[in-house]
Design a protein around this motif. Structure first.
Motif, PDB file in Angstrom:
ATOM      1  N   THR A   1       0.998  -1.211   0.060  1.00  0.00           N
ATOM      2  CA  THR A   1      -0.017   0.011  -0.071  1.00  0.00           C
ATOM      3  C   THR A   1       0.833   1.243   0.061  1.00  0.00           C
TER       4      THR A   1
ATOM      5  N   ASP B   1       5.554  -7.877  -3.659  1.00  0.00           N
ATOM      6  CA  ASP B   1       3.880  -7.511  -3.475  1.00  0.00           C
ATOM      7  C   ASP B   1       3.230  -8.803  -3.800  1.00  0.00           C
TER       8      ASP B   1
ATOM      9  N   TRP C   1      11.150   0.640  -8.311  1.00  0.00           N
ATOM     10  CA  TRP C   1      10.122  -0.555  -8.410  1.00  0.00           C
ATOM     11  C   TRP C   1      10.735  -1.570  -9.733  1.00  0.00           C
TER      12      TRP C   1
ATOM     13  N   TYR D   1      10.554   5.601  -7.064  1.00  0.00           N
ATOM     14  CA  TYR D   1       9.579   6.003  -6.097  1.00  0.00           C
ATOM     15  C   TYR D   1      10.315   7.416  -5.740  1.00  0.00           C
TER      16      TYR D   1
ATOM     17  N   ASP E   1       4.185   6.216  -8.807  1.00  0.00           N
ATOM     18  CA  ASP E   1       3.455   5.652  -7.661  1.00  0.00           C
ATOM     19  C   ASP E   1       3.091   4.283  -7.715  1.00  0.00           C
ATOM     20  N   LEU E   2       2.673   4.002  -6.549  1.00  0.00           N
ATOM     21  CA  LEU E   2       2.405   2.438  -6.496  1.00  0.00           C
ATOM     22  C   LEU E   2       1.349   2.034  -7.789  1.00  0.00           C
ATOM     23  N   LEU E   3       0.361   2.631  -8.143  1.00  0.00           N
ATOM     24  CA  LEU E   3      -0.520   2.320  -9.169  1.00  0.00           C
ATOM     25  C   LEU E   3      -0.101   2.238 -10.351  1.00  0.00           C
ATOM     26  N   ALA E   4       0.632   3.159 -10.574  1.00  0.00           N
ATOM     27  CA  ALA E   4       1.509   3.325 -12.046  1.00  0.00           C
ATOM     28  C   ALA E   4       2.477   2.172 -12.270  1.00  0.00           C
TER      29      ALA E   4
ATOM     30  N   ARG F   1       2.458  -0.625 -10.591  1.00  0.00           N
ATOM     31  CA  ARG F   1       2.061  -2.041 -10.646  1.00  0.00           C
ATOM     32  C   ARG F   1       1.285  -2.208 -12.013  1.00  0.00           C
ATOM     33  N   ALA F   2       0.674  -1.219 -12.587  1.00  0.00           N
ATOM     34  CA  ALA F   2       0.264  -1.201 -13.962  1.00  0.00           C
ATOM     35  C   ALA F   2       1.230  -1.565 -14.992  1.00  0.00           C
TER      36      ALA F   2
ATOM     37  N   ARG G   1       2.504  -5.071 -14.511  1.00  0.00           N
ATOM     38  CA  ARG G   1       1.351  -5.984 -15.154  1.00  0.00           C
ATOM     39  C   ARG G   1       1.506  -6.047 -16.767  1.00  0.00           C
TER      40      ARG G   1
END
Length: 114
Positions: A7, A26, A44, A62, A66-69, A71-72, A75
């Motif tokens: 998070t 993660d 990351w 970082y 950010d975390l969402l970008a 992680r995307a 993915r």
């Protein structure tokens, strides 16, 4: 280290180890890591296996990502691997294409002759 879902608060709380870098996995996306350097710098990365070789793709630092970008991006890289494509080679090809396009602009060609 046991994987937990990262998070924004947990990313902020992770501190540097004085003697070595740490990779915090993660649980929400296997292969995705927060890397904390001894200097305190955070970035990351995603680890994957392609053609029998383990590879590591650094996504970015970082808080620039950010975390969402991040992680995307991880993915997307893992989806490329699932299709048999290497995201590291794809990134290199994109960079080379951008450099070639920059070299081939009218401004660049004019600068060569001036």
């Amino acid at each position: 280290m046991v994987a937990k879902v990262l998070t924004m608060q947990s990313v902020e709380r992770h501190k540097a180890l004085p003697t070595r870098r740490a990779e915090i996995p993660d649980a929400a996306l296997p292969g995705f890591y927060l890397v904390v350097q001894p200097s305190g710098a955070k970035s990351w990365a995603v680890r994957y296996r392609l053609g029998g070789q383990t590879r590591k793709l650094t996504i970015g630092s970082y808080p620039l990502f950010d975390l969402l970008a991040a992680r995307a991006a991880a993915r997307e890289a893992l989806q490329m691997v699932a299709l048999g494509r290497d995201p590291i080679l794809a990134r290199k090809a994109t960079i080379e294409a951008a450099q070639a396009a920059e070299r081939d602009t009218v401004r660049a060609v004019a600068a060569l002759y001036v």
